[in-house]
Design a protein around this motif. Structure first.
Motif, PDB file in Angstrom:
ATOM      1  N   VAL A 115     -19.340   3.197   5.875  1.00  0.00           N
ATOM      2  CA  VAL A 115     -20.443   2.222   5.841  1.00  0.00           C
ATOM      3  C   VAL A 115     -19.980   0.871   6.379  1.00  0.00           C
ATOM      4  O   VAL A 115     -20.693   0.224   7.161  1.00  0.00           O
ATOM      5  N   GLY A 118     -19.532   1.073  10.208  1.00  0.00           N
ATOM      6  CA  GLY A 118     -20.837   1.119  10.869  1.00  0.00           C
ATOM      7  C   GLY A 118     -21.553  -0.209  10.816  1.00  0.00           C
ATOM      8  O   GLY A 118     -22.214  -0.615  11.794  1.00  0.00           O
ATOM      9  N   LEU A 119     -21.427  -0.909   9.697  1.00  0.00           N
ATOM     10  CA  LEU A 119     -22.045  -2.230   9.552  1.00  0.00           C
ATOM     11  C   LEU A 119     -21.450  -3.222  10.546  1.00  0.00           C
ATOM     12  O   LEU A 119     -22.175  -3.958  11.232  1.00  0.00           O
ATOM     13  N   MET A 193     -24.422   5.128  10.526  1.00  0.00           N
ATOM     14  CA  MET A 193     -24.791   3.807  10.027  1.00  0.00           C
ATOM     15  C   MET A 193     -25.057   2.844  11.181  1.00  0.00           C
ATOM     16  O   MET A 193     -26.026   2.071  11.156  1.00  0.00           O
ATOM     17  N   THR A 196     -28.525   3.822  12.930  1.00  0.00           N
ATOM     18  CA  THR A 196     -29.720   3.504  12.150  1.00  0.00           C
ATOM     19  C   THR A 196     -29.892   1.990  11.982  1.00  0.00           C
ATOM     20  O   THR A 196     -31.022   1.483  12.010  1.00  0.00           O
ATOM     21  N   MET A 197     -28.791   1.260  11.845  1.00  0.00           N
ATOM     22  CA  MET A 197     -28.903  -0.197  11.712  1.00  0.00           C
ATOM     23  C   MET A 197     -29.436  -0.831  12.993  1.00  0.00           C
ATOM     24  O   MET A 197     -30.263  -1.748  12.948  1.00  0.00           O
ATOM     25  N   SER A 228     -31.505   1.307   6.319  1.00  0.00           N
ATOM     26  CA  SER A 228     -30.507   1.997   7.126  1.00  0.00           C
ATOM     27  C   SER A 228     -29.705   2.999   6.315  1.00  0.00           C
ATOM     28  O   SER A 228     -29.154   3.955   6.869  1.00  0.00           O
ATOM     29  N   ILE A 229     -29.620   2.794   5.010  1.00  0.00           N
ATOM     30  CA  ILE A 229     -28.733   3.613   4.187  1.00  0.00           C
ATOM     31  C   ILE A 229     -29.331   4.976   3.848  1.00  0.00           C
ATOM     32  O   ILE A 229     -28.614   5.886   3.427  1.00  0.00           O
ATOM     33  N   VAL A 232     -27.815   7.872   5.668  1.00  0.00           N
ATOM     34  CA  VAL A 232     -26.422   7.970   5.228  1.00  0.00           C
ATOM     35  C   VAL A 232     -26.343   8.663   3.869  1.00  0.00           C
ATOM     36  O   VAL A 232     -25.452   9.488   3.627  1.00  0.00           O
TER      37      VAL A 232
END
Length: 307
Positions: A115, A118-119, A193, A196-197, A228-229, A232
């Motif tokens: 996570v 990806g962030l 992640m 989708t973000m 976004s999560i 995931v």
């Protein structure tokens, strides 16, 4: 919500029934005699073989064997192990605890590394960090877990001697197998992640929140991260089910005394009660975790209604 849970639990019973029927039919048609797994001279004595087959119900027709299994399963009884002459539940309980510890450690690594990576990649798109994370995750996805496990074992165990060769259930011996299980999933979580973000950041409601002058932290946490999560969480739920079902190759490489290693040994010995017990547990875990993931959807996104 209650009706939805009841319906899904009913589906779980159907799935368990189907999985065990297929498993029983497969084991029934496989060549070889499970009694031969007991080994020794006694297994070659026709009288002893006949007695053992009668004791374990192996002379009964397949429908009778399956009916006895279902009746015992309803009472929490998975049968008796062929080799140790002990209840399967008694044998699998400590192995399940070991697999659960390994699975929890691996999934925590997935969450933290995946996570976070990806962030960072999404927030700093096309930057050095984004390119680096993309390259590392692509590299990690390209290698099977058993290759990663053997490389880690060779370098950290054989060459540096930092970890024990034989896992004993301690934290020190759990680090390498946990990382072996987590590396591939963490890479996939990071890529999921990031994707989708980036999609959520382009959404109209995020642009509206920014136009209203909301603080960047509020926009990221309340609007971007929360939406976004969800994919995931879906992936992590499936991954956790796989880990709890027994990471066969990883447990075998590191000699981790979990249900994955127990399944490998049972297949080699044609120990049907252990095979059936592990597979039945794995299917039940998958269905329950899918239910939990569906319920988490409604918590993460109140627009989702479960009926």
């Amino acid at each position: 919500m209650g009706r939805y849970v009841i319906r899904r639990l009913g589906q779980m019973i159907v799935v368990l029934f189907g999985a065990t029927v297929v498993l029983f039919c497969t084991l029934f048609i496989l060549p070889g005699d499970p009694v031969g797994s007991l080994g020794g001279d006694k297994a070659r004595d026709p009288a002893v073989v006949a007695e053992l087959r009668e004791r374990y119900g192996l002379n009964d027709p397949l429908p009778v064997q399956y009916g006895n299994f279902v009746k015992n399963l309803a009472q929490g009884d998975l049968g008796e192990d062929f080799t140790q002459r002990r209840p399967v539940t008694e044998i699998l309980q400590p192995k399940l605890a070991n697999t659960a510890k390994l699975a929890i450690a691996a999934i925590l690594i997935d969450i933290v590394i995946g996570v976070l990576a990806g962030l960072i990649a999404a927030l700093f798109r096309y930057s050095f960090w984004d390119v680096l994370i993309t390259l590392l995750t692509t590299f990690a996805v390209g290698f099977p877990s058993f290759v990663i496990g053997m490389v880690l074992q060779k370098f950290f165990v054989v060459d540096l001697g930092l970890f024990p060769l034989i896992s004993d259930g301690t934290l020190n011996s759990m680090i390498l197998p946990a990382f072996t299980l987590a590396i591939l999933d963490a890479a996939l979580v990071a890529r999921l992640m990031r994707g989708t973000m980036l999609e959520v950041l382009r959404a109209d409601y995020v642009k509206t929140a920014v136009a209203k002058g909301l603080p960047r932290r509020t926009v990221l946490l309340k609007h971007v991260m929360r939406n976004s999560i969800i994919p995931v969480v879906t992936y992590l739920g499936i991954s956790f089910g796989t880990l709890l079902g027994g990471a066969l190759i990883t447990e075998a490489i590191f000699n981790w005394d979990g249900i994955g290693l127990a399944l490998v040994q049972a297949v080699q010995q044609q120990n049907n009660p252990i095979i059936i017990g592990v597979v039945t547990f794995g299917v039940a875990v998958f269905v329950l975790l899918n239910l939990i993931v569906d319920l988490l959807y409604a918590v993460l996104d109140p627009r989702i209604r479960l009926a």
